[in-house]
Write an enzyme that holds these catalytic residues in place. Structure first.
Site, PDB file in Angstrom:
ATOM      1  N   GLY A 124      40.890  19.988  53.676  1.00 32.87           N
ATOM      2  CA  GLY A 124      39.880  21.042  53.715  1.00 32.87           C
ATOM      3  C   GLY A 124      39.297  21.294  55.091  1.00 32.87           C
TER       4      GLY A 124
ATOM      5  N   CYS B  37      50.207  40.888  29.086  1.00 33.77           N
ATOM      6  CA  CYS B  37      51.072  41.629  30.007  1.00 33.77           C
ATOM      7  C   CYS B  37      51.826  42.713  29.222  1.00 33.77           C
ATOM      8  CB  CYS B  37      52.067  40.671  30.663  1.00 33.77           C
ATOM      9  SG  CYS B  37      53.345  41.527  31.624  1.00 33.77           S
TER      10      CYS B  37
ATOM     11  N   CYS C 284      52.039  41.403  34.658  1.00 29.17           N
ATOM     12  CA  CYS C 284      51.923  40.170  35.431  1.00 29.17           C
ATOM     13  C   CYS C 284      52.032  40.488  36.911  1.00 29.17           C
ATOM     14  CB  CYS C 284      53.061  39.197  35.091  1.00 29.17           C
ATOM     15  SG  CYS C 284      53.005  38.553  33.434  1.00 29.17           S
TER      16      CYS C 284
END
Lengths: 258, 283, 227
Positions: free
Chosen positions: B29, B238, B263
């Site tokens: 990070g 979808c 999608c």
């Protein structure tokens, strides 16, 4: 009456090259005391304030603060994270220009809530309740909670800055010309508000100003500075009504009477 | 092929970038500065991601590029072509077959596995930037873990919209230490950041920063107790493959306001259609 | 309650060639609890200066000024402030307040400072304002806009709000009509009766005769007198 000072300043000195910012300043501030620092521009009062508040590193001297957990600690030599933590919790700093002390792009509620979130508050409802309460205490209508400070008047911005600073219940507030740049009528309201908060919260405060009327109303004690030195120091009304040092006499006699 | 060093960058540059990547993996990070090179594409087209990919690619790798989940957009096609040309590596559109996947704005729907590397293109790596513009100050805030400001941003969201309206680039905390911008992926993808078996690398070319998540890193999305993180998405199946649990793009299909949800991950959608799933808008 | 021993006062005017003016020389006297003492002497003899010194407002060059158990000449500012908050009240000739603060709050403030609950402090303030005939319609307004007499009465109400063991009164009955003058004298008598030590300056001879137990002529402390 407690004999443990909240803040002990010992021989603080700060120079800028050959120019003296402040020199050999020492005093004790006790819990609940409000001290004014007066002097003309360039007298070193702002340098001193910034050295005490940790914004400037003094060349010499100690600024010992009586911390809640570890007792008296020199804030000049303590680690930066500790000092920054102090300045978010037990200390507060009210800038002359509200825009230096506020986040202008963040709502009033967010400004007040920031210090709470900085010390770990994670409940939105609680943060909002506290912010609402504090806006009320500084006489800002709670309907303005989601407005940005850029839509506020100068006096409201200054009051918002005070709320933002006091929300975490600090014990020591540094103020740099808190009423500077405000209309006289707005100043009076702010002074009254500050007086009430100082009394009700038992705050200690150090107020730098060039306005003798402000210190007469707010400060218990007064320190007069000239050329980086403290030339006189004592009870506010005594220093103003019976000044001993030539400079203080000049300063007091120079004020226009209204 | 012999006109270029393998994967375009010279070996010294790749070593420099690999060092930054290793440091990033060691401190999950944390934003590691690196000397970003001029690439033969404009900033904003993935120069950071391309440099990271160039530094990790080996001749045996199979490379996939997605942009908003799709393998066939201009950006994805040009980067894929770039490495076909300069590295000669095999490419694929199938998530499961790829060893290195460079992505912009999405994490593939299919679970990633050990041995895979996901490379993110990052426009603005500093999550604190919008509230604190001073770089010197944000670095200090990271080093001292002063992250209250991040919650101010979420507070502002709730006060203005009634809920946390940040829908992408939703800030996360890595292993309870660094606050990180996950690049502009939808918040729907945030849970996939956490505990992933794949290596996740983030490259910001213009800003010259690399950061990383080693496999199985704990990543949590910031929130409030009374406004918990919600990785929601459009509430539709979808239109092509009928998937209920994938991230959808809204597609306008005519001038009369007709629209369909499909999608965003084209590979995932095709695989489902090939397996016989059929949505209501499928031809 | 209030004791002065060998107190000297000079003013040094640095901006006028450092001229030194001797004002008071070798002041010694004491005022006991329940006693009211008048300071007398011609205008300019130093009555107000002496009063201000006892309040800690003017600095003494030497000597001891003891109020309760604190020597104000040596005391730290915070000790002086504590004495002023708890022990010694001062009713000056002029009202000095933050503009815009309502009269009721001005009068209640000394009680709030010593931690009296707000409702009790307000009740006491109302009682005093009523007694001093300040119309209720004015309570919510700032006294800065009031007439001289009204301001003086607000000042007295404020001074008597907390029952100080020691009180300094500078011309408390000046610019008051007969009715209000009588109220103020009653307040002084009440304070004496509960044991307050009082030092006052009264030009009003009848008032002085009514409330004061004895007089101290400040002229006796002037440098000319000592020479």
């Amino acid at each position: 009456m407690t004999d443990q000072p909240l803040l002990s300043v010992r021989k603080i000195a700060k120079t800028y090259g050959n120019h003296i910012g402040c020199e050999n300043v020492s005093f004790d501030l006790f819990p609940g005391e409000v001290m004014g620092i007066v002097g003309e521009s360039g007298s070193g009062k702002s340098t001193l304030l910034n050295c005490m508040a940790g914004h400037l590193t003094p060349d010499a001297g100690e600024v010992v603060f009586d911390t809640r957990v570890n007792g008296p600690r020199d804030t000049v030599t303590m680690s930066e994270p500790e000092r920054r933590m102090l300045s978010r919790t037990d200390w507060a700093f009210v800038h002359q220009h509200a825009r230096d002390g506020l986040r202008m792009g963040v709502s009033a509620g967010g400004n007040v809530g920031e210090r709470l979130m900085a010390v770990g508050a994670r409940n939105y409802g609680d943060i909002r309740d506290k912010a609402t309460d504090w806006l009320g205490r500084v006489e800002i209508d709670s309907s303005r909670i989601d407005d940005r400070p850029s839509t506020f008047s100068g006096g409201m911005q200054q009051r918002l800055q005070i709320a933002r600073n006091l929300v975490t219940g600090p014990r020591l507030v540094f103020m740099d010309e808190p009423t500077g740049g405000l209309d006289v009528s707005v100043q009076a309201r702010l002074l009254d508000l500050l007086r009430g908060l100082v009394r009700d919260m038992g705050l200690s405060a150090i107020i730098v100003t060039h306005d003798l009327a402000v210190v007469r109303l707010l400060a218990d004690r007064l320190m007069v500075m000239k050329s980086g030195q403290v030339v006189e120091n004592g009870l506010t009304d005594q220093v103003l009504d019976d000044p001993q040092h030539p400079y203080t006499q000049l300063l007091v006699s120079s004020v226009l009477q209204v | 092929m012999t006109d270029y060093n393998f994967a375009y960058l010279d070996e010294q540059t790749k070593r420099m970038i690999r060092r930054a990547i290793l440091k990033g993996l060691a401190i999950p990070g944390y934003q590691v500065p690196f000397a970003s090179r001029e690439m033969p594409m404009p900033y904003g087209w993935g120069t950071g991601g391309v440099q990271v990919s160039a530094a990790v690619l080996t001749p045996e790798d199979r490379f996939k590029v997605i942009d908003q989940g799709a393998d066939d957009t201009t950006n994805a096609v040009s980067i894929r072509k770039f490495f076909e040309h300069t590295a000669g590596v095999a490419t694929t559109t199938k998530t499961a077959e790829a060893t290195v996947i460079q992505t912009r704005h999405r994490i593939p729907e299919a679970d990633l596995g050990e041995g895979q590397i996901l490379v993110y293109q990052v426009p603005i790596p500093e999550p604190l930037r919008f509230l604190e513009p001073r770089e010197s100050e944000t670095r200090k805030m990271h080093s001292l873990e002063e992250y209250g400001l991040m919650h101010v941003k979420l507070y502002e969201d709730i006060s203005r919209h009634g809920h946390i309206a940040t829908a992408y680039a939703y800030p996360v905390k890595v292993e309870a230490r660094y606050v990180m911008d996950p690049s502009p992926i939808p918040k729907f993808d945030n849970p996939k950041l956490s505990n992933s078996p794949a290596i996740q690398l983030f490259g910001a070319g213009r800003e010259q920063r690399i950061y990383a998540l080693p496999p199985y890193t704990r990543v949590t999305s910031l929130d409030f107790e009374d406004h918990p993180f919600d990785p929601s998405k459009a509430d539709h199946p979808c239109g092509l493959c009928a998937a209920e649990d994938s991230y959808l793009d809204e597609v306008i299909v005519d001038d009369a306001g007709g629209r369909m949800f499909v999608c965003s991950d084209t590979d995932f959608c095709e695989a489902r259609q090939n397996a016989g799933h059929k949505g209501k808008d499928a031809a | 309650m209030i004791e002065l021993e060998n107190v000297y006062k000079t003013f040094t005017l640095h901006n006028q060639g450092a001229a030194v003016i001797d004002v008071l020389t070798d002041v010694s006297f004491a005022v006991a609890a329940g006693e009211c003492v008048a300071l007398t002497g011609s205008s300019g003899s130093g009555k107000s200066t002496l009063m201000r010194m006892i309040y800690g407002n003017y600095m003494a060059q030497s000597g001891v000024i003891r109020v309760g158990d604190v020597d104000l000449v040596q005391a730290q500012p915070r000790e002086v402030i504590r004495v002023r908050r708890e022990v010694m009240g001062y009713v000056s000739q002029f009202l000095r307040v933050v503009p815009r603060v309502p009269t009721l709050d001005v009068v209640a403030e000394p009680l709030l400072k010593i931690g009296t609950p707000a409702d009790k402090a307000k009740a006491r303030a109302q009682e005093l304002l009523e007694r001093l005939n300040i119309p209720q319609t004015l309570w919510g307004l700032s006294p800065t806009t009031f007439s001289g007499g009204e301001q003086q009465r607000v000042n007295i109400a404020r001074g008597f709000a907390h029952q100080f063991p020691a009180m300094l009164l500078d011309e408390p009955t000046a610019s008051l009509d007969a009715t209000n003058r009588a109220v103020v004298l009653e307040l002084i008598e009440d304070a004496k009766a509960r044991g307050a030590a009082i030092i006052g300056i009264f030009h009003d001879e009848a008032a002085r005769a009514r409330v004061c137990d004895r007089e101290i002529d400040v002229t006796g402390f002037s440098p000319q007198a000592a020479a």
